[in-house]
Design a protein around this motif. Sequence first.
Motif, PDB file in Angstrom:
ATOM      1  N   TRP A  14     -23.119 -83.885  63.596  1.00 18.69           N
ATOM      2  CA  TRP A  14     -22.322 -85.067  63.248  1.00 18.69           C
ATOM      3  C   TRP A  14     -23.123 -86.337  63.473  1.00 18.69           C
ATOM      4  O   TRP A  14     -23.164 -87.233  62.626  1.00 18.69           O
ATOM      5  CB  TRP A  14     -21.034 -85.092  64.060  1.00 18.69           C
ATOM      6  CG  TRP A  14     -20.265 -86.377  63.939  1.00 18.69           C
ATOM      7  CD1 TRP A  14     -20.100 -87.340  64.890  1.00 18.69           C
ATOM      8  CD2 TRP A  14     -19.584 -86.863  62.768  1.00 18.69           C
ATOM      9  NE1 TRP A  14     -19.362 -88.377  64.411  1.00 18.69           N
ATOM     10  CE2 TRP A  14     -19.021 -88.125  63.111  1.00 18.69           C
ATOM     11  CE3 TRP A  14     -19.397 -86.360  61.481  1.00 18.69           C
ATOM     12  CZ2 TRP A  14     -18.292 -88.870  62.205  1.00 18.69           C
ATOM     13  CZ3 TRP A  14     -18.656 -87.110  60.580  1.00 18.69           C
ATOM     14  CH2 TRP A  14     -18.117 -88.356  60.932  1.00 18.69           C
ATOM     15  N   ASN A  15     -23.806 -86.406  64.613  1.00 22.92           N
ATOM     16  CA  ASN A  15     -24.578 -87.605  64.931  1.00 22.92           C
ATOM     17  C   ASN A  15     -25.777 -87.794  64.004  1.00 22.92           C
ATOM     18  O   ASN A  15     -26.235 -88.918  63.797  1.00 22.92           O
ATOM     19  CB  ASN A  15     -25.048 -87.555  66.384  1.00 22.92           C
ATOM     20  CG  ASN A  15     -23.898 -87.717  67.374  1.00 22.92           C
ATOM     21  OD1 ASN A  15     -22.865 -88.310  67.038  1.00 22.92           O
ATOM     22  ND2 ASN A  15     -24.060 -87.180  68.572  1.00 22.92           N
ATOM     23  N   LYS A  16     -26.280 -86.674  63.450  1.00 18.30           N
ATOM     24  CA  LYS A  16     -27.453 -86.735  62.570  1.00 18.30           C
ATOM     25  C   LYS A  16     -27.077 -86.503  61.109  1.00 18.30           C
ATOM     26  O   LYS A  16     -27.949 -86.219  60.287  1.00 18.30           O
ATOM     27  CB  LYS A  16     -28.471 -85.670  62.997  1.00 18.30           C
ATOM     28  CG  LYS A  16     -29.050 -85.858  64.388  1.00 18.30           C
ATOM     29  CD  LYS A  16     -30.040 -84.745  64.702  1.00 18.30           C
ATOM     30  CE  LYS A  16     -30.667 -84.929  66.085  1.00 18.30           C
ATOM     31  NZ  LYS A  16     -31.650 -83.848  66.377  1.00 18.30           N
ATOM     32  N   ARG A  17     -25.810 -86.619  60.787  1.00 13.84           N
ATOM     33  CA  ARG A  17     -25.341 -86.236  59.454  1.00 13.84           C
ATOM     34  C   ARG A  17     -26.068 -86.968  58.333  1.00 13.84           C
ATOM     35  O   ARG A  17     -26.273 -86.413  57.247  1.00 13.84           O
ATOM     36  CB  ARG A  17     -23.830 -86.463  59.335  1.00 13.84           C
ATOM     37  CG  ARG A  17     -23.373 -87.908  59.520  1.00 13.84           C
ATOM     38  CD  ARG A  17     -21.866 -87.976  59.672  1.00 13.84           C
ATOM     39  NE  ARG A  17     -21.391 -89.364  59.795  1.00 13.84           N
ATOM     40  CZ  ARG A  17     -21.442 -90.059  60.921  1.00 13.84           C
ATOM     41  NH1 ARG A  17     -21.940 -89.507  62.023  1.00 13.84           N
ATOM     42  NH2 ARG A  17     -20.984 -91.302  60.964  1.00 13.84           N
ATOM     43  N   GLU A  18     -26.474 -88.203  58.597  1.00 11.48           N
ATOM     44  CA  GLU A  18     -27.126 -88.977  57.540  1.00 11.48           C
ATOM     45  C   GLU A  18     -28.545 -88.501  57.254  1.00 11.48           C
ATOM     46  O   GLU A  18     -29.134 -88.885  56.246  1.00 11.48           O
ATOM     47  CB  GLU A  18     -27.128 -90.460  57.908  1.00 11.48           C
ATOM     48  CG  GLU A  18     -25.719 -91.069  57.944  1.00 11.48           C
ATOM     49  CD  GLU A  18     -25.735 -92.550  58.278  1.00 11.48           C
ATOM     50  OE1 GLU A  18     -26.842 -93.081  58.507  1.00 11.48           O
ATOM     51  OE2 GLU A  18     -24.652 -93.162  58.303  1.00 11.48           O
ATOM     52  N   THR A  19     -29.077 -87.625  58.118  1.00 14.19           N
ATOM     53  CA  THR A  19     -30.417 -87.087  57.865  1.00 14.19           C
ATOM     54  C   THR A  19     -30.365 -85.925  56.885  1.00 14.19           C
ATOM     55  O   THR A  19     -31.423 -85.477  56.410  1.00 14.19           O
ATOM     56  CB  THR A  19     -31.092 -86.606  59.166  1.00 14.19           C
ATOM     57  OG1 THR A  19     -30.381 -85.463  59.681  1.00 14.19           O
ATOM     58  CG2 THR A  19     -31.095 -87.713  60.221  1.00 14.19           C
ATOM     59  N   PHE A  20     -29.170 -85.409  56.614  1.00  8.60           N
ATOM     60  CA  PHE A  20     -29.064 -84.314  55.647  1.00  8.60           C
ATOM     61  C   PHE A  20     -29.201 -84.887  54.236  1.00  8.60           C
ATOM     62  O   PHE A  20     -28.368 -85.667  53.788  1.00  8.60           O
ATOM     63  CB  PHE A  20     -27.733 -83.579  55.794  1.00  8.60           C
ATOM     64  CG  PHE A  20     -27.593 -82.437  54.814  1.00  8.60           C
ATOM     65  CD1 PHE A  20     -28.255 -81.241  55.029  1.00  8.60           C
ATOM     66  CD2 PHE A  20     -26.822 -82.575  53.666  1.00  8.60           C
ATOM     67  CE1 PHE A  20     -28.151 -80.197  54.122  1.00  8.60           C
ATOM     68  CE2 PHE A  20     -26.705 -81.535  52.752  1.00  8.60           C
ATOM     69  CZ  PHE A  20     -27.374 -80.345  52.978  1.00  8.60           C
ATOM     70  N   GLN A  21     -30.244 -84.450  53.546  1.00 16.77           N
ATOM     71  CA  GLN A  21     -30.533 -84.990  52.227  1.00 16.77           C
ATOM     72  C   GLN A  21     -30.348 -83.960  51.116  1.00 16.77           C
ATOM     73  O   GLN A  21     -30.639 -84.244  49.955  1.00 16.77           O
ATOM     74  CB  GLN A  21     -31.978 -85.514  52.184  1.00 16.77           C
ATOM     75  CG  GLN A  21     -32.263 -86.594  53.212  1.00 16.77           C
ATOM     76  CD  GLN A  21     -31.466 -87.857  52.972  1.00 16.77           C
ATOM     77  OE1 GLN A  21     -31.219 -88.235  51.826  1.00 16.77           O
ATOM     78  NE2 GLN A  21     -31.046 -88.522  54.051  1.00 16.77           N
ATOM     79  N   GLY A  22     -29.915 -82.756  51.479  1.00 19.05           N
ATOM     80  CA  GLY A  22     -29.721 -81.726  50.467  1.00 19.05           C
ATOM     81  C   GLY A  22     -30.993 -81.002  50.082  1.00 19.05           C
ATOM     82  O   GLY A  22     -31.003 -80.252  49.096  1.00 19.05           O
ATOM     83  N   HIS A  23     -32.083 -81.202  50.834  1.00 20.61           N
ATOM     84  CA  HIS A  23     -33.331 -80.504  50.530  1.00 20.61           C
ATOM     85  C   HIS A  23     -33.272 -79.047  50.981  1.00 20.61           C
ATOM     86  O   HIS A  23     -34.097 -78.236  50.555  1.00 20.61           O
ATOM     87  CB  HIS A  23     -34.516 -81.204  51.200  1.00 20.61           C
ATOM     88  CG  HIS A  23     -34.678 -82.632  50.783  1.00 20.61           C
ATOM     89  ND1 HIS A  23     -34.694 -83.024  49.462  1.00 20.61           N
ATOM     90  CD2 HIS A  23     -34.829 -83.777  51.514  1.00 20.61           C
ATOM     91  CE1 HIS A  23     -34.846 -84.347  49.386  1.00 20.61           C
ATOM     92  NE2 HIS A  23     -34.923 -84.827  50.623  1.00 20.61           N
ATOM     93  N   ALA A  24     -32.362 -78.717  51.846  1.00 25.61           N
ATOM     94  CA  ALA A  24     -32.169 -77.348  52.322  1.00 25.61           C
ATOM     95  C   ALA A  24     -30.677 -77.054  52.326  1.00 25.61           C
ATOM     96  O   ALA A  24     -29.845 -77.964  52.252  1.00 25.61           O
ATOM     97  CB  ALA A  24     -32.745 -77.182  53.728  1.00 25.61           C
ATOM     98  N   ALA A  25     -30.343 -75.771  52.413  1.00 23.10           N
ATOM     99  CA  ALA A  25     -28.941 -75.389  52.481  1.00 23.10           C
ATOM    100  C   ALA A  25     -28.306 -75.955  53.741  1.00 23.10           C
ATOM    101  O   ALA A  25     -28.967 -76.093  54.777  1.00 23.10           O
ATOM    102  CB  ALA A  25     -28.813 -73.863  52.477  1.00 23.10           C
ATOM    103  N   PRO A  26     -27.016 -76.298  53.693  1.00 19.20           N
ATOM    104  CA  PRO A  26     -26.338 -76.781  54.904  1.00 19.20           C
ATOM    105  C   PRO A  26     -26.489 -75.833  56.078  1.00 19.20           C
ATOM    106  O   PRO A  26     -26.714 -76.270  57.212  1.00 19.20           O
ATOM    107  CB  PRO A  26     -24.878 -76.901  54.454  1.00 19.20           C
ATOM    108  CG  PRO A  26     -24.958 -77.169  52.985  1.00 19.20           C
ATOM    109  CD  PRO A  26     -26.128 -76.357  52.503  1.00 19.20           C
ATOM    110  N   ARG A  27     -26.387 -74.519  55.824  1.00 14.62           N
ATOM    111  CA  ARG A  27     -26.500 -73.568  56.942  1.00 14.62           C
ATOM    112  C   ARG A  27     -27.920 -73.595  57.509  1.00 14.62           C
ATOM    113  O   ARG A  27     -28.116 -73.471  58.728  1.00 14.62           O
ATOM    114  CB  ARG A  27     -26.059 -72.182  56.487  1.00 14.62           C
ATOM    115  CG  ARG A  27     -27.137 -71.159  56.333  1.00 14.62           C
ATOM    116  CD  ARG A  27     -26.725 -69.910  55.622  1.00 14.62           C
ATOM    117  NE  ARG A  27     -25.703 -69.150  56.319  1.00 14.62           N
ATOM    118  CZ  ARG A  27     -25.296 -67.947  55.923  1.00 14.62           C
ATOM    119  NH1 ARG A  27     -25.827 -67.414  54.839  1.00 14.62           N
ATOM    120  NH2 ARG A  27     -24.375 -67.283  56.569  1.00 14.62           N
TER     121      ARG A  27
END
Length: 333
Positions: A63-76
């Motif tokens: 949650w704290n790093k959610r903005e680092t998820f860019q969709g380059h890898a699967a969520p899992r």
Amino acid sequence: MTNAGPLDADEDTFIAAVRSGDPARFALITERHRRELQVHCYRMLANYEDAQDMTQETFLRAWNKRETFQGHAAPRTWLYRIATNACLDFLDKRNDRTPVPAELPDSELPYLQPYPDRMLPEDPQESVVARETIELAFIVAVQHLPPRQRAVLVLRDVLGWPASKAAEALELTVASVTSALQRARVTMREQLPGRRLDWRSPATHELSDDERGVVKSYIDAHERNDLDRLTSLLRDDLRFAMLPDPGTVLTTAEDAVDGWVSGGLFQRGHDDWRGVATTVNRMPAAALYLRAPGDPEYRPFAIAVLHVVDGKIAELTGFDVTGKPWLDLPPAL
């Protein structure tokens, strides 16, 4: 098997949850991965309660790093990366979790806890390898590895990640990951002689008829106080441990039973038994209950986790069940 390839969650839905800033929506999307992440943390830490804590820590960090998820890898894959590093941070802070010395195979692992089967992932692809990589022998063997070797082995050989993805997750070079995996495999072969080491190929997770029969006979021997029958169920090279007491004993069947009797079991006050067949770590187990004189009910005493070879008990690991409600055992019989 969990891999770093095709997405198994709706990436658009995940990204929308990330961008919404709604913690409830984000939690709903990530919660579906709780069981598999908790098993992953357990493989790293060998302790159910610590695995629960690190899984929760994973969700907090996500949650704290959610903005680092860019969709380059699967969520899992992203979540597994966070979970792995949460476990490594935990191990870095715990001096009592340093790798077990090679000359002490599993005699100093008081923090080992059984894993309730009801909390294992329901995903059928995870299940085909779960027994091989959740059994106590495997979990203990992993504890002989330094933390980063441990992480590399789990990511590469259990989850099937390519070296490049493991390297990225651990902030290592591919060459470092490859070297760490080679060293880890050598240690695992030393700690699991004769055991199946190809964890990525399908394997059944169902108990065999032999295993079910041995558990039934083990419980029956206790309930009848039949020491001869109990002795006959044990191999003469039995490995026995009763955690959290340190020390694994290699003993004959007769010496094992004699030791239990000399310690007070099967004597007055410790001779009125009932048992419940169960499974933990996808292994056959017997939850033993003892009724003290004057007590109308049988109270939990211990859970015996059995490794059965050719119809006999080759390894018996006992756990005190006090303070472990997550095992979901009846409080009394």
